[in-house]
Write a protein that holds these residues in place. Structure first.
Motif, PDB file in Angstrom:
ATOM      1  N   ILE A  26      -7.347 -14.696  -9.427  1.00  0.00           N
ATOM      2  CA  ILE A  26      -6.156 -14.285  -8.696  1.00  0.00           C
ATOM      3  C   ILE A  26      -6.490 -12.971  -7.999  1.00  0.00           C
ATOM      4  O   ILE A  26      -6.501 -11.910  -8.622  1.00  0.00           O
ATOM      5  N   PRO A  28      -6.453 -10.941  -3.800  1.00  0.00           N
ATOM      6  CA  PRO A  28      -5.985 -11.041  -2.413  1.00  0.00           C
ATOM      7  C   PRO A  28      -6.996 -11.671  -1.470  1.00  0.00           C
ATOM      8  O   PRO A  28      -6.615 -12.417  -0.565  1.00  0.00           O
ATOM      9  N   ASN A  31      -7.089 -15.500  -1.957  1.00  0.00           N
ATOM     10  CA  ASN A  31      -5.843 -16.089  -1.508  1.00  0.00           C
ATOM     11  C   ASN A  31      -5.706 -16.026   0.011  1.00  0.00           C
ATOM     12  O   ASN A  31      -5.166 -16.954   0.626  1.00  0.00           O
ATOM     13  N   HIS A  35      -5.000 -19.226   2.676  1.00  0.00           N
ATOM     14  CA  HIS A  35      -4.002 -19.331   3.737  1.00  0.00           C
ATOM     15  C   HIS A  35      -4.648 -19.486   5.109  1.00  0.00           C
ATOM     16  O   HIS A  35      -4.114 -20.203   5.977  1.00  0.00           O
ATOM     17  N   TYR A  56      -3.131 -19.968  -5.572  1.00  0.00           N
ATOM     18  CA  TYR A  56      -3.888 -18.719  -5.599  1.00  0.00           C
ATOM     19  C   TYR A  56      -5.305 -18.899  -5.059  1.00  0.00           C
ATOM     20  O   TYR A  56      -5.776 -18.095  -4.258  1.00  0.00           O
ATOM     21  N   ARG A 139       2.201 -10.073  -0.382  1.00  0.00           N
ATOM     22  CA  ARG A 139       1.981 -11.345   0.297  1.00  0.00           C
ATOM     23  C   ARG A 139       2.364 -12.482  -0.641  1.00  0.00           C
ATOM     24  O   ARG A 139       2.058 -12.435  -1.833  1.00  0.00           O
ATOM     25  N   ALA A 141       1.652 -15.435  -2.334  1.00  0.00           N
ATOM     26  CA  ALA A 141       0.423 -16.165  -2.638  1.00  0.00           C
ATOM     27  C   ALA A 141       0.674 -17.656  -2.685  1.00  0.00           C
ATOM     28  O   ALA A 141      -0.137 -18.459  -2.200  1.00  0.00           O
ATOM     29  N   LEU A 153       1.401 -11.269  -4.358  1.00  0.00           N
ATOM     30  CA  LEU A 153       0.191 -10.483  -4.571  1.00  0.00           C
ATOM     31  C   LEU A 153       0.360  -9.099  -3.956  1.00  0.00           C
ATOM     32  O   LEU A 153       0.981  -8.950  -2.908  1.00  0.00           O
ATOM     33  N   GLN A 182       1.350 -10.060 -12.286  1.00  0.00           N
ATOM     34  CA  GLN A 182       2.048 -10.689 -11.176  1.00  0.00           C
ATOM     35  C   GLN A 182       3.489 -10.190 -11.084  1.00  0.00           C
ATOM     36  O   GLN A 182       4.073  -9.766 -12.080  1.00  0.00           O
TER      37      GLN A 182
END
Length: 241
Positions: A26, A28, A31, A35, A56, A139, A141, A153, A182
């Motif tokens: 997990i 950034p 992830n 995206h 994630y 953001r 996630a 996140l 989280q």
């Protein structure tokens, strides 16, 4: 393989779905790649693509079955997915298309009954905890657990705290909570074991809104804006909740 050495795994999930796995952490960076991949797949016009489900560190692609009488084109789809996934850059695509939501939050004991205990456990004043929690631009996630539940996140690592030993059977809609490293928002009244530190009057899930039932979408950004209890109550009344 990604051009930075990150391994990519693609596996079939039943007859008409594939899972792209980018790792098992997990964070950034991973992830953001998920995206970016989702945006690239959506823009590519893959035949029969029905749904993209980012998580994630993975992306699920669901396809409609081929028309009766057509040959199974799964091998071609698999090759096309791998080709699109090769050499994906970081989060440039996701950043360019994401929405920014300003979410009002009432941080007090009436709206977040764990706020005081969490601050005490972490060694912060309530004011400092609120400042740290509302400072980042988060953001989304992924959406999971329940329709509209946003996993965010970007939380300050100093705010990480274990879930409650005994989950609650009823967590109020709009609750802002921390669970481990989280933070997230309960879209409606649900059971849950995360630590409750505030509440938003924003409606996170509206099943009557066909175009956009979930306020937050994967890849969107969120900024929490502290408000007083009076403002929270007024906003709640104005939206008819």
């Amino acid at each position: 393989m990604y051009d930075d050495g990150m391994s990519l795994q693609l596996e079939a999930m039943g007859e008409h779905a594939f899972m792209l796995r980018l790792g098992d952490t997990i964070d950034p960076e991973t992830n953001a790649r998920v995206h970016a991949l989702s945006e690239r797949m959506r823009a590519a016009g893959l035949p029969r693509l029905r749904e993209l489900v980012p998580a994630y560190a993975s992306l699920l692609l669901r396809f409609d079955p081929p028309p009766p009488g057509d040959d199974d084109d799964s091998p071609c789809l698999e090759a096309r997915i791998l080709d699109l996934a090769s050499g994906i850059e970081t989060s440039a695509i996701a950043k360019a298309t994401s929405m920014v939501h300003r979410v009002p939050v009432c941080y007090d004991a009436a709206c977040g009954e764990d706020l005081g205990p969490v601050a005490q456990t972490l060694g912060f004043s309530i004011e400092e905890l609120v400042r740290r929690h509302s400072a980042p631009i988060y953001r989304v996630a992924m959406i999971g657990f329940a329709p509209g539940f946003a996993y965010l996140l970007g939380m300050d690592p100093a705010l990480s705290i274990p879930r409650r030993d005994t989950p609650r059977t009823r967590v109020p809609a709009g609750s802002i909570a921390i669970g481990g490293a989280q933070t997230g928002i309960y879209p409606r009244e649900l059971p849950g074991g995360w630590q409750l530190i505030g509440r938003t009057p924003s409606r996170l899930f509206d099943p009557t809104d066909v175009a956009r039932p979930c306020l937050l979408a994967p890849g969107d950004r969120v900024r929490f804006e502290p408000v007083s209890h009076e403002t929270y109550a007024r906003l709640l009344t104005e939206q008819g909740a």
